[in-house]
Structure formats: structure tokens, C-alpha cells
Design a protein around this motif. Structure first.
Motif, mmCIF file in Angstrom:
data_model
loop_
_atom_site.group_PDB
_atom_site.id
_atom_site.type_symbol
_atom_site.label_atom_id
_atom_site.label_comp_id
_atom_site.label_asym_id
_atom_site.label_seq_id
_atom_site.Cartn_x
_atom_site.Cartn_y
_atom_site.Cartn_z
ATOM 1 N N GLU A 133 0.823 -1.212 0.000
ATOM 2 C CA GLU A 133 0.000 0.000 0.000
ATOM 3 C C GLU A 133 0.853 1.256 0.000
ATOM 4 O O GLU A 133 0.463 2.275 -0.576
ATOM 5 C CB GLU A 133 -0.929 -0.004 1.213
ATOM 6 N N ALA A 149 -9.489 -2.334 -2.393
ATOM 7 C CA ALA A 149 -9.544 -1.677 -3.699
ATOM 8 C C ALA A 149 -8.160 -1.210 -4.139
ATOM 9 O O ALA A 149 -7.294 -0.895 -3.322
ATOM 10 C CB ALA A 149 -10.502 -0.494 -3.637
ATOM 11 N N GLY A 150 -7.975 -1.176 -5.475
ATOM 12 C CA GLY A 150 -6.744 -0.636 -6.043
ATOM 13 C C GLY A 150 -5.684 -1.674 -6.341
ATOM 14 O O GLY A 150 -4.570 -1.312 -6.751
ATOM 15 N N PRO A 269 -0.440 -3.701 -7.832
ATOM 16 C CA PRO A 269 -1.284 -2.499 -7.939
ATOM 17 C C PRO A 269 -2.006 -2.456 -9.274
ATOM 18 O O PRO A 269 -1.426 -2.782 -10.325
ATOM 19 C CB PRO A 269 -0.277 -1.353 -7.806
ATOM 20 N N SER A 270 -3.258 -2.061 -9.270
ATOM 21 C CA SER A 270 -4.058 -2.057 -10.494
ATOM 22 C C SER A 270 -3.475 -1.155 -11.568
ATOM 23 O O SER A 270 -3.694 -1.379 -12.766
ATOM 24 C CB SER A 270 -5.493 -1.621 -10.179
ATOM 25 N N HIS A 271 -2.727 -0.126 -11.153
ATOM 26 C CA HIS A 271 -2.173 0.814 -12.125
ATOM 27 C C HIS A 271 -0.886 0.308 -12.778
ATOM 28 O O HIS A 271 -0.350 0.965 -13.680
ATOM 29 C CB HIS A 271 -1.908 2.168 -11.472
#
Length: 290
Positions: A133, A149-150, A269-271
Motif C-alpha cells: 500500500e 480496492a486498487g 497495484p491495479s495501475h
């Protein structure tokens, strides 16, 4: 806005114990140290350091702020590394990092030769989640995930869970044990937060509250030594006890009508871009673990 140089000065004051020592460490003048701290305290709205002639110590607010200050500096360093030398950092929970990850990581490096910098950071499941995180790692390998989320999480391996006892234990010569038998002995616990207790509940229908609680030791290595010493029995990832079982210093009686496995997760991480080392490593894991 929080200024990173001011944060770095604050951390240096705490670690060095005085303004002058912090100035020497940072290579700046002592008045500059004082100015940095004053501006940081104004920015956060709290006094952070108790000043005295003999020593500079953090206030209550400074103590609360300190871990966040260190995290800010670590994240800034990671951001700079990402733009310069492309460091790839894997975070792993203790059992995965100690007993499973190294061969997989070595195989990945061999097929991605342009990966210039590579690091592995091992910690508890909770610590690994926190590092993910805080962007201190690029991918996390953990024994549980809570679908926050994320992030994109996938199961990359189903690792068998085995009961372990010393070779002179009364279960050692049994062909199998059932869940009622398992509940007769104090169950030695390892690292908290691994999800093993919930696995026993979900897969075997064991009431966690009814389990006899043994020593809570915090690591698999400590658990193995305690079981060998006759202080109780435990359950562990098969990979973590394979050598001891092969050598005969531990025995793994089978559970009747059940083959317990624990899902191990890779979380990115989603990004993260499709071609990033984290995505490539996540895609590489299932085949490497087969």
C-alpha cells in the motif's frame, strides 16, 4: 504541503538525538536544521521535538508522526529509483519468502536479463500488505488477501498444509488422524495473520474457539523447534517442513478424508502497466510453481 527535506531533517534529529548531530549527518548548518523543523511543525500544526541542551527527543505527536515520516522518505526513494535504474522489489510473507521464493526469483531473473536491480523484502503478511500500500514493493506474495480496492490479486499456488509431530509422538505411527484427534493436542501457533485457523474452520469445520491453544511463537522456524521438543503439534505449509520430514526429525500424519491446501496470492497495484516487471512476474509465477 509537507516538504521532504524537512521530513528528512526531522528523522535525522530523532535518530541522532540532537540538532548538531543531525546537522553533521545531513551536511548542513545547525541553524538550517532548526529552520527545517520549525517549518515542518508549522505545516503539520504540531510540536514534534522537545528541545533541550542535552538532548532532542520527539514529543507525543512527533512519536506518532515518525513512522509516517520514514514511510514518506522510503516512498520518495522508491519513486526516484523507478525513474532512474528501474529497481524491481518483491515483497513476500515470511513462509513464502524463506521457503519458496528464491528458486522462482532466480528463474525469473534468468529470463529477464534487462532487469538491472532486483530486491526481495520479507516480512509478516501484515507488513507485506502495508509495504504494498505504501509503494515500497512492486508485487506482494502473501498467504491471504482481503480484496481491498486498487489491487489485482490472483492465486498463483495451492500449497498443501500438513500436521507435524515429533517422531516419538503417539500420532507418528498412525496412518491417519481425523479432526477430532487434531483437537486433542495443544496447537502451536506461528506467524499471526496467515489465515491458517480460518482454513481449518472453512475446510474441516473445526470450531476455532474449541482448539486447544498452545504456544504462540511468531515464526515457522520457532514452531518446528517447539514441535521437535515435544511442546505440542502444529500445522504448517508443506514447503516449510519438507526437509525435516525427509530427514525424519518431524512426521506428518495424514488427515483423514481431507487434503488441505492454502491459496497463495500474488498482488499487484491495479495501475501497474501490462509490461511492467510486476505484471511479468505475476504471470510467470504459476508456471514456475508447477
Amino acid at each position: 504541503m509537507i516538504d521532504l527535506e524537512q521530513v528528512r531533517t526531522f528523522v535525522a534529529i530523532v535518530e541522532a538525538g540532537s540538532f548538531q548531530s543531525a546537522a553533521d549527518r545531513l551536511g548542513i548548518a545547525q541553524p538550517t536544521v532548526s529552520q527545517h523543523l520549525k517549518k515542518l511543525e508549522e505545516a503539520v500544526g504540531h510540536r514534534l521535538i522537545e528541545r533541550s541542551r542535552a538532548q532532542a527527543i520527539p514529543t507525543e505527536g512527533g512519536t506518532r508522526f515518525l513512522p509516517f515520516a520514514r514511510t514518506l522518505l522510503r516512498v520518495a526513494e522508491r519513486a526516484q529509483e523507478a525513474l532512474t535504474d528501474g529497481e524491481f522489489v518483491i515483497g513476500a510473507s515470511s513462509n513464502i519468502g524463506v521457503y519458496m521464493l528464491q528458486p522462482v526469483a532466480a528463474a525469473f531473473r534468468s529470463i529477464v536479463p534487462d532487469l538491472r536491480r532486483f530486491d526481495i523484502r520479507i516480512g509478516s503478511n501484515q507488513e507485506t500488505a502495508r509495504r504494498l500500500e505504501d509503494s515500497e514493493i512492486d508485487i506482494a506474495l502473501m498467504e491471504w488477501w482481503d480484496d481491498r480496492a486498487g489491487f489485482d490479486a490472483k492465486v498463483w499456488r495451492e500449497e498443501p498444509i500438513v500436521v507435524i509431530v515429533p517422531p516419538d509422538h503417539r500420532w507418528a505411527r498412525r496412518a491417519w488422524i481425523d479432526k477430532a484427534t487434531l483437537m486433542e493436542e495443544p496447537l502451536i501457533g506461528g506467524e499471526p495473520g496467515t489465515g491458517t485457523a480460518r482454513l481449518l474452520q472453512d475446510r474441516l469445520g473445526i470450531d476455532i474457539a474449541a482448539l486447544k491453544s498452545g504456544l504462540q511463537l511468531g515464526s515457522t522456524e520457532a514452531v518446528k523447534q517447539a514441535v521437535r521438543a515435544g511442546l505440542g503439534v502444529s500445522v504448517a505449509l508443506e514447503s516449510a517442513v519438507r526437509e525435516e520430514i525427509a530427514s525424519g526429525v518431524l512426521v506428518a500424519p495424514r488427515l483423514r478424508s481431507a487434503r488441505l491446501t492454502k491459496p497463495l496470492y500474488s498482488i499487484v497495484p491495479s495501475h501497474a502497466p501490462p509490461g511492467s516487471p510486476a505484471r511479468k512476474f505475476a504471470a510467470f509465477l504459476p508456471a514456475a510453481a508447477a
